[in-house]
Design a protein around this motif. Sequence first.
Motif, PDB file in Angstrom:
ATOM      1  N   PRO A 221       0.737  -1.381   0.075  1.00  0.00           N
ATOM      2  CA  PRO A 221      -0.077   0.019  -0.002  1.00  0.00           C
ATOM      3  C   PRO A 221       0.845   1.213   0.096  1.00  0.00           C
ATOM      4  O   PRO A 221       2.038   1.359   0.444  1.00  0.00           O
ATOM      5  CB  PRO A 221      -0.868  -0.265   1.233  1.00  0.00           C
ATOM      6  CG  PRO A 221      -0.702  -1.547   1.675  1.00  0.00           C
ATOM      7  CD  PRO A 221       0.598  -1.969   1.173  1.00  0.00           C
ATOM      8  N   GLU A 222       0.303   2.263  -0.350  1.00  0.00           N
ATOM      9  CA  GLU A 222       0.981   3.556  -0.135  1.00  0.00           C
ATOM     10  C   GLU A 222       0.934   3.987   1.094  1.00  0.00           C
ATOM     11  O   GLU A 222       0.165   3.958   2.027  1.00  0.00           O
ATOM     12  CB  GLU A 222       0.155   4.744  -1.163  1.00  0.00           C
ATOM     13  CG  GLU A 222       0.369   4.687  -2.499  1.00  0.00           C
ATOM     14  CD  GLU A 222       1.801   4.957  -3.177  1.00  0.00           C
ATOM     15  OE1 GLU A 222       2.435   5.878  -2.486  1.00  0.00           O
ATOM     16  OE2 GLU A 222       2.081   3.891  -4.010  1.00  0.00           O
ATOM     17  N   PRO A 223       2.236   4.615   1.492  1.00  0.00           N
ATOM     18  CA  PRO A 223       2.233   4.859   2.955  1.00  0.00           C
ATOM     19  C   PRO A 223       1.303   6.083   3.162  1.00  0.00           C
ATOM     20  O   PRO A 223       1.213   6.965   2.495  1.00  0.00           O
ATOM     21  CB  PRO A 223       3.724   5.548   3.119  1.00  0.00           C
ATOM     22  CG  PRO A 223       4.502   4.822   1.949  1.00  0.00           C
ATOM     23  CD  PRO A 223       3.356   4.807   0.819  1.00  0.00           C
ATOM     24  N   GLY A 224       0.734   5.944   4.529  1.00  0.00           N
ATOM     25  CA  GLY A 224       0.049   6.995   4.801  1.00  0.00           C
ATOM     26  C   GLY A 224       0.643   8.157   5.540  1.00  0.00           C
ATOM     27  O   GLY A 224       1.881   8.220   5.527  1.00  0.00           O
ATOM     28  N   GLU A 225       0.135   8.911   6.359  1.00  0.00           N
ATOM     29  CA  GLU A 225       0.349  10.232   6.954  1.00  0.00           C
ATOM     30  C   GLU A 225       1.290   9.682   8.077  1.00  0.00           C
ATOM     31  O   GLU A 225       0.980   8.710   9.046  1.00  0.00           O
ATOM     32  CB  GLU A 225      -0.412  11.100   7.461  1.00  0.00           C
ATOM     33  CG  GLU A 225       0.086  12.451   8.202  1.00  0.00           C
ATOM     34  CD  GLU A 225      -0.921  13.217   8.429  1.00  0.00           C
ATOM     35  OE1 GLU A 225      -0.552  14.364   9.294  1.00  0.00           O
ATOM     36  OE2 GLU A 225      -2.160  12.886   8.456  1.00  0.00           O
ATOM     37  N   ASP A 226       2.736  10.121   8.223  1.00  0.00           N
ATOM     38  CA  ASP A 226       3.647   9.636   9.278  1.00  0.00           C
ATOM     39  C   ASP A 226       3.953   8.248   9.077  1.00  0.00           C
ATOM     40  O   ASP A 226       4.159   7.628  10.107  1.00  0.00           O
ATOM     41  CB  ASP A 226       3.115   9.860  10.596  1.00  0.00           C
ATOM     42  CG  ASP A 226       3.212  11.482  11.040  1.00  0.00           C
ATOM     43  OD1 ASP A 226       3.674  12.223  10.229  1.00  0.00           O
ATOM     44  OD2 ASP A 226       2.049  11.909  11.675  1.00  0.00           O
ATOM     45  N   GLU A 227       3.832   7.563   7.889  1.00  0.00           N
ATOM     46  CA  GLU A 227       4.153   6.281   7.595  1.00  0.00           C
ATOM     47  C   GLU A 227       5.366   6.150   6.579  1.00  0.00           C
ATOM     48  O   GLU A 227       5.452   7.193   5.860  1.00  0.00           O
ATOM     49  CB  GLU A 227       3.091   5.440   7.080  1.00  0.00           C
ATOM     50  CG  GLU A 227       1.991   5.082   8.039  1.00  0.00           C
ATOM     51  CD  GLU A 227       0.780   4.272   7.769  1.00  0.00           C
ATOM     52  OE1 GLU A 227       0.460   3.666   8.250  1.00  0.00           O
ATOM     53  OE2 GLU A 227       0.678   4.179   6.152  1.00  0.00           O
TER      54      GLU A 227
ATOM     55  N   ARG B 239      -2.203  -5.216  11.985  1.00  0.00           N
ATOM     56  CA  ARG B 239      -1.601  -4.667  10.728  1.00  0.00           C
ATOM     57  C   ARG B 239      -0.360  -5.356  10.158  1.00  0.00           C
ATOM     58  O   ARG B 239       0.190  -6.551  10.735  1.00  0.00           O
ATOM     59  CB  ARG B 239      -1.243  -3.046  10.784  1.00  0.00           C
ATOM     60  CG  ARG B 239      -0.332  -2.924  11.667  1.00  0.00           C
ATOM     61  CD  ARG B 239       0.193  -1.433  11.736  1.00  0.00           C
ATOM     62  NE  ARG B 239       0.844  -0.923  10.367  1.00  0.00           N
ATOM     63  CZ  ARG B 239       0.564   0.386  10.156  1.00  0.00           C
ATOM     64  NH1 ARG B 239       0.198   1.376  11.009  1.00  0.00           N
ATOM     65  NH2 ARG B 239       1.040   0.644   8.796  1.00  0.00           N
TER      66      ARG B 239
ATOM     67  N   PRO C 287       4.599   2.983  10.831  1.00  0.00           N
ATOM     68  CA  PRO C 287       4.304   4.221  11.284  1.00  0.00           C
ATOM     69  C   PRO C 287       6.045   4.841  11.733  1.00  0.00           C
ATOM     70  O   PRO C 287       6.728   3.702  12.117  1.00  0.00           O
ATOM     71  CB  PRO C 287       3.487   4.180  12.694  1.00  0.00           C
ATOM     72  CG  PRO C 287       2.882   2.904  12.291  1.00  0.00           C
ATOM     73  CD  PRO C 287       3.573   1.912  11.650  1.00  0.00           C
TER      74      PRO C 287
END
Length: 316
Positions: free
Chosen positions: A25-31, A87, A98
Amino acid sequence: MTQRTLAARLTDLGRTPDVVEVDLPEPGEDEVVVDLHFAALNPLDTYVVDGAVGGVAARPRTLGVEGAGLCEGRPVVVHGAGIGIVRDGTWAERVIAPRDALVPVPAGVTLAAAASAAVVGTTAIRVTGDLGRVGGDDRVLVLGAGGGVGLAVISLCRAAGARVWGQTARSEKAKAVTAAGAEAVVAVTSAELADAVEGLAPTVVFDALGGAFTATAVELLAEGGRLISYGTSADPRSSVPMRVLYRKNLTLAGYGGVGEPPARIRAGTELALRAMLDGSLVVPVHEVQPLRGVGAALLALTSRSAAGKVLLDVRS
């Protein structure tokens, strides 16, 4: 362009994970993306496989609660934040994690060693220091001494100047227990333990076994001794002689790191890495399997045949 990664995925509870290629997956915020090199196997992972931990989380998902690799070119340990439980975890070539779940690896500590710092390393640090308060005057008995945590506990107790004895049910692990620093090894069952260490009167007992071993430990401990429990691999049930416990002024303490707050989990990993760097903490590696050998790696763990840690080289 979507990245792909080879990963060991839990599809059905109670079954060996399937090693397949999946989209990352694409990294989310602060990942961030971590390119993993090594991942460790722990008893906690087997609880996840069986559904005792994280059983309600969505499947399929990648297993593995700790590992080490490179993030933005820097060596890091990956652990916490539900990684490998609710996860995707570290039994993969890459993982989205994270930033708060990353701990820098100091120069001088290899990624293979660092892969065990978060679980085994932290457990050994907490039980010997915070709970066991081991010092140079102590006589220590380590139950389940041939396991990854047991061997790490021995190394820290020896570094503190204590005298250490190790118990293992498997005589073939005696060499590893001695190599870790134990001055004597007893390869005995719970029924044989009291006779095997007669006269020792340990001031501290580290117990990863539970069951009848725990009850015997209470009987063996010296006046004012400490019994530290961090596992029940022999039996989760035990009948403790409470009258002996209170009349000898014993302290009984338990450690289970999963419930600790994130800041303390991170701090424990940092302490373990520093102890690895100065040589006081040694976590022997029993075997390293390629990612596609995850089934054999799990068997080595669940059969309790491994004298030390079992790692996956997730690059192979």
